[in-house]
Design a protein around this motif. Structure first.
Motif, PDB file in Angstrom:
ATOM      1  N   SER A 267       0.792  -1.081   0.021  1.00  0.00           N
ATOM      2  CA  SER A 267       0.051  -0.118   0.044  1.00  0.00           C
ATOM      3  C   SER A 267       0.979   1.307   0.021  1.00  0.00           C
ATOM      4  N   ASN A 268       1.915   1.131   0.584  1.00  0.00           N
ATOM      5  CA  ASN A 268       2.916   2.257   0.799  1.00  0.00           C
ATOM      6  C   ASN A 268       3.253   2.926  -0.659  1.00  0.00           C
ATOM      7  N   HIS A 269       3.337   1.861  -1.612  1.00  0.00           N
ATOM      8  CA  HIS A 269       3.730   2.042  -2.908  1.00  0.00           C
ATOM      9  C   HIS A 269       2.419   2.603  -3.589  1.00  0.00           C
ATOM     10  N   LEU A 270       1.357   1.799  -3.291  1.00  0.00           N
ATOM     11  CA  LEU A 270       0.274   1.792  -4.308  1.00  0.00           C
ATOM     12  C   LEU A 270      -0.603   3.137  -4.008  1.00  0.00           C
ATOM     13  N   LEU A 271      -0.613   3.581  -2.690  1.00  0.00           N
ATOM     14  CA  LEU A 271      -1.484   4.869  -2.168  1.00  0.00           C
ATOM     15  C   LEU A 271      -0.947   6.103  -2.945  1.00  0.00           C
ATOM     16  N   PHE A 272       0.276   6.273  -3.318  1.00  0.00           N
ATOM     17  CA  PHE A 272       0.999   7.409  -3.869  1.00  0.00           C
ATOM     18  C   PHE A 272       0.624   7.355  -5.235  1.00  0.00           C
ATOM     19  N   LYS A 273       0.607   5.963  -5.851  1.00  0.00           N
ATOM     20  CA  LYS A 273       0.427   5.860  -7.539  1.00  0.00           C
ATOM     21  C   LYS A 273      -1.073   6.511  -7.634  1.00  0.00           C
ATOM     22  N   LEU A 274      -1.878   5.896  -6.778  1.00  0.00           N
ATOM     23  CA  LEU A 274      -3.306   6.176  -6.809  1.00  0.00           C
ATOM     24  C   LEU A 274      -3.559   7.932  -6.857  1.00  0.00           C
ATOM     25  N   ALA A 275      -2.896   8.389  -5.835  1.00  0.00           N
ATOM     26  CA  ALA A 275      -3.177   9.867  -5.452  1.00  0.00           C
ATOM     27  C   ALA A 275      -2.407  10.701  -6.719  1.00  0.00           C
ATOM     28  N   SER A 276      -1.410  10.093  -7.134  1.00  0.00           N
ATOM     29  CA  SER A 276      -0.541  10.867  -8.276  1.00  0.00           C
ATOM     30  C   SER A 276      -1.652  11.001  -9.525  1.00  0.00           C
TER      31      SER A 276
ATOM     32  N   ASP B  25      -7.579  13.703 -14.382  1.00  0.00           N
ATOM     33  CA  ASP B  25      -8.852  14.758 -14.410  1.00  0.00           C
ATOM     34  C   ASP B  25      -9.867  13.825 -13.405  1.00  0.00           C
ATOM     35  N   GLN B  26      -9.004  12.953 -12.697  1.00  0.00           N
ATOM     36  CA  GLN B  26      -9.977  12.115 -11.866  1.00  0.00           C
ATOM     37  C   GLN B  26      -9.599  12.372 -10.475  1.00  0.00           C
ATOM     38  N   PRO B  27     -10.357  13.474  -9.728  1.00  0.00           N
ATOM     39  CA  PRO B  27     -10.111  13.476  -8.153  1.00  0.00           C
ATOM     40  C   PRO B  27     -10.529  12.303  -7.326  1.00  0.00           C
ATOM     41  N   ILE B  28      -9.782  11.641  -6.223  1.00  0.00           N
ATOM     42  CA  ILE B  28     -10.068  10.722  -5.503  1.00  0.00           C
ATOM     43  C   ILE B  28     -10.126  11.036  -4.102  1.00  0.00           C
ATOM     44  N   THR B  29     -10.941   9.963  -3.401  1.00  0.00           N
ATOM     45  CA  THR B  29     -10.985   9.684  -1.857  1.00  0.00           C
ATOM     46  C   THR B  29     -10.320   8.530  -1.806  1.00  0.00           C
ATOM     47  N   LEU B  30      -9.544   8.563  -0.666  1.00  0.00           N
ATOM     48  CA  LEU B  30      -8.564   7.136  -0.323  1.00  0.00           C
ATOM     49  C   LEU B  30      -9.271   7.014   1.268  1.00  0.00           C
ATOM     50  N   LYS B  31      -9.824   5.709   1.354  1.00  0.00           N
ATOM     51  CA  LYS B  31     -10.265   5.185   2.582  1.00  0.00           C
ATOM     52  C   LYS B  31      -9.477   4.183   2.824  1.00  0.00           C
TER      53      LYS B  31
ATOM     54  N   GLN C 104      -1.577   3.654  14.313  1.00  0.00           N
ATOM     55  CA  GLN C 104      -0.607   4.815  14.605  1.00  0.00           C
ATOM     56  C   GLN C 104       0.279   4.777  12.967  1.00  0.00           C
ATOM     57  N   ALA C 105       0.643   3.416  12.499  1.00  0.00           N
ATOM     58  CA  ALA C 105       1.203   3.668  11.295  1.00  0.00           C
ATOM     59  C   ALA C 105       0.356   4.085   9.944  1.00  0.00           C
ATOM     60  N   LEU C 106      -0.943   3.941  10.178  1.00  0.00           N
ATOM     61  CA  LEU C 106      -1.859   4.379   9.287  1.00  0.00           C
ATOM     62  C   LEU C 106      -2.089   5.881   9.293  1.00  0.00           C
ATOM     63  N   GLU C 107      -1.945   6.495  10.449  1.00  0.00           N
ATOM     64  CA  GLU C 107      -1.912   7.973  10.611  1.00  0.00           C
ATOM     65  C   GLU C 107      -0.587   8.365  10.037  1.00  0.00           C
ATOM     66  N   GLY C 108       0.576   7.644  10.176  1.00  0.00           N
ATOM     67  CA  GLY C 108       1.762   8.060   9.577  1.00  0.00           C
ATOM     68  C   GLY C 108       1.564   8.067   7.919  1.00  0.00           C
ATOM     69  N   VAL C 109       0.946   7.243   7.380  1.00  0.00           N
ATOM     70  CA  VAL C 109       0.723   6.958   6.084  1.00  0.00           C
ATOM     71  C   VAL C 109      -0.077   8.279   5.600  1.00  0.00           C
ATOM     72  N   ALA C 110      -1.306   8.392   6.518  1.00  0.00           N
ATOM     73  CA  ALA C 110      -1.980   9.791   6.204  1.00  0.00           C
ATOM     74  C   ALA C 110      -1.175  11.068   5.974  1.00  0.00           C
ATOM     75  N   MET C 111      -0.281  11.178   7.014  1.00  0.00           N
ATOM     76  CA  MET C 111       0.420  12.383   7.114  1.00  0.00           C
ATOM     77  C   MET C 111       1.534  12.672   5.940  1.00  0.00           C
ATOM     78  N   GLU C 112       1.988  11.382   5.327  1.00  0.00           N
ATOM     79  CA  GLU C 112       2.752  11.349   4.281  1.00  0.00           C
ATOM     80  C   GLU C 112       1.902  11.750   2.992  1.00  0.00           C
TER      81      GLU C 112
END
Lengths: 440, 440
Positions: free
Chosen positions: A110-119, A126-132, A141-149
């Motif tokens: 996920s640490n790789h995937l989430l940033f690919k999705l967000a980029s 042209d596609q805004p997204i929500t990540l849940k 806590q690690a999840l909070e760290g990911v959200a902070m990054e």
């Protein structure tokens, strides 16, 4: 499908009917009356687990979402601020926001995937997204760290991020569910044990998707054993089309293409029509009969039949193990790339004459593969999120024999998890450990 | 600028003139006659190192590349196959291949960055690239693992990958050099010690760039302490324009924008004109005097001056430390994102009225900042790889006082590494440890 983060099953009494809740409250309880059949192991003792006694097996239950869950969004940090997305949609010609849920969100894939999705790499600029993001209590806590990054990355297309540990909240309105989280195999645990432990997670997540996700949610199962996890998930989500569930075999396809390119001495973009048949395990069948190099059948380009039959599949399957040896970590980056590939294959039209592999529900397949399992097969898409199975494929005895073997394994896995799919007694006779090297 | 992979300095006798080679052959030798001045520490004892005796200090030397290095490409796996790139350039309207060298390529930041480069996220969907990965002997197997994952990712734009441990080979013809590798701080090591150890790496890499890279190579220094490493690097590469060297302060800029957005309750895309002044250390100055929110000066939107003066900078700087606490690992993903941002800022025109921060050479700056150091300042680009410093910035006493403090620190760091820049005796009087939390 590769080493995934732990995202344990959270038995939440309020989300289960009371008659089941009391039985699940103590997971050990379920073993007491276990009468699962166990065949004598042909090679080594099997660590068979069975968590529900036959008389507890029930048809899938759709628990109601907890009261108010549909309104409560657990937004994170700067993503809780309001913004005028309608204005962006207008001035920037953006599409409407889509919701993507990711389990195992604190893990390395996920640490790789989430940033690919967000980029915008998957859905475009042209596609805004929500990540849940779904994690576990342990990983919160690690999840909070990911959200902070994600906050610090200032991706303009990433408009909302929420984090949570309750799938009934996190999956709310999800249009994509990327189920990466799974418990890794503990020491000495066999595939059968993993099937049971992770099966429970995917049964619960299937129920949650059924209760709260978009009615046309696309579900990509990555956590191992991914085919049978996908089957369990879809069986527990009867209100979502079974066709919407995928088990990730795209990394296997990508690796197979690379190995054929290496052998043929061509660049990998010359390899097409690569099918992975069957299970994401060592019984999987990378298909060199139908694959092409520069539009020519592989067997006409690579005439070394011995290599094709004896080395090729092994090279594909051992890749993960070699990577761990070399790099000391599992192949999180290339797994994330293959998830991106799998998603893009569903939302962009497949190039003419080509196809891609995905583990999908077998009902109605044109090949004669047994129905009611999740089996990797060749697919084409018009880019609308849906797919069709490819009809123009060839079979020979060698290919068909191997397809029957991986089919047999998936049927055995299905019998192992019957208690989780509402189909009666679990009966586990997996003959050998078929986990892919380098995966857990 | 963040936790970076080890990419040790490889003293290769054959790449150094014989008079120097014998002195460098045993690194301990250099300490014998050390006469570097050390001031009494104002707070705590400093672990001052000095690796070259004053009489050994010389002007930068440009060693000749090893014979044949210019022809030898250490290609990896499928990337050794031939392909008709000219055809792709024609049929797909692709640009000509560009060479990107990355040091510390087996580390975590690179593990995110390389896949972003290969996907086209930086240079766009019509720009094929070569990745030239520099690692160390110790990390060589990991480097192979990274190259294997790149193979398995089947990126069409990634046409060549080579791996190596000799910067004189890896930097050959590089048009971009992303210098991420640096030795992490050992236990008890102060910034002064880190300056010396990593300074040697960057002196060597500067020499290698000078000898073999493209004459207009753009160099992005990420390994800490990045400003002074960049200065050392450019001093050792006299044939490459000093303007081409950057020290990464973009993650600081991104974090500063996010914190202002959080405080103002707006989405981060509303924050602009954010300058980080000075050093990538705790003396850095996130500039809230010139930054804007929705086009309005920050101080008119956030009227809590106490927060701006006392909390804002601390929040920006502590972010890395908080992330390590939460997530257990350093912020590799968002660091990689900020490197992408920094590169894109140089190859795409800066939006009208806005700017970005980069640590660049101060000669000719319009602010009165002392010359001949690498200082983060506001830049604009026309998208041609070059930049100009922004003239329209305001200063007040508060901002200027802080700029002078970070300037003084950079001058002190410069004195510490005089032996590596060919400017006489190293003289180390760094008063305190100003490493950013969460970085090594």
């Amino acid at each position: 499908m590769a080493l995934a983060d732990i995202s344990p099953f959270h038995t939440r009494a309020q989300t289960l009917p009371s008659n089941l809740a009391s039985k699940f409250a103590n997971p050990l309880h379920a073993y007491k009356n276990c009468r699962c059949s166990v065949l004598p192991p042909p090679r080594r003792p099997l660590g068979i687990l069975c968590s529900v006694a036959p008389n507890q097996v029930q048809a899938p239950v759709v628990p109601a979402a907890p009261a108010g869950a549909e309104n409560k969004r657990e937004c994170f940090g700067v993503f809780c601020t309001t913004y005028d997305l309608k204005k962006d949609e207008k001035t920037k010609s953006w599409k409407s926001l889509i919701n993507i849920a990711v389990s195992g969100a604190a893990g390395m894939i996920s640490n790789h995937l989430l940033f690919k999705l967000a980029s915008g790499e998957v859905f475009g600029p042209d596609q805004p997204i929500t990540l849940k993001l779904l994690g576990s209590e342990r990983s919160f806590q690690a999840l909070e760290g990911v959200a902070m990054e994600l906050e610090d990355s200032l991706y303009p297309l990433l408009r909302e991020v929420s984090i949570g540990i309750d799938p009934y909240k996190v999956f709310q309105d999800a249009e994509w569910a990327l189920l990466i989280g799974a418990k890794p195999r503990g020491p000495g645990m066999e595939r059968a044990g993993l099937l049971d432990i992770n099966g429970q997670i995917f049964a619960e997540q299937g129920k949650a998707l059924n209760a709260v996700a978009s009615r046309n949610v696309k579900v990509m199962v990555v956590g191992n054993p991914c085919n049978t996890n996908a089957l369990i998930c879809l069986k527990n989500a009867p209100n979502i089309p079974a066709k919407n569930f995928h088990a990730l075999t795209r990394l296997d396809e990508n690796r197979a293409k690379c190995q054929l390119a290496l052998k043929a001495g061509v660049f990998y973009d010359q390899v097409s029509n690569m099918t992975i048949w069957g299970n994401h395990s060592t019984t999987q069948v990378p298909d060199f009969l139908n694959a092409k190099i520069n539009g020519i059948p592989v067997k006409e380009v690579i005439t070394d039949t011995k290599w094709l039959q004896e080395e090729f599949t092994e090279r594909v399957q051992k890749r993960g193990g070699v990577l761990i040896q070399k790099w000391g970590r599992s192949s999180a980056a290339s797994t994330a790339v293959s998830i991106v590939d799998a998603m893009r294959s569903l939302i962009t039209p497949t190039p003419p004459g080509d196809w891609f592999s995905s583990g999908v529900y077998t009902n109605g397949n044109p090949y004669g593969i047994v129905e009611d399992i999740v089996f990797s097969m060749p697919c084409r898409s018009e880019g609308n999120g849906d797919y069709e199975l490819v009809k123009e494929v060839n079979f020979d005895d060698y290919l068909w024999k191997r397809i029957k073997k991986t089919e047999a394994e998936l049927l055995a896995e299905k019998r192992c998890v019957a208690h989780l799919t509402g189909e009666g007694n679990a009966f586990c006779d997996l003959p050998e450990d078929t986990m892919l090297p380098g995966e857990q």
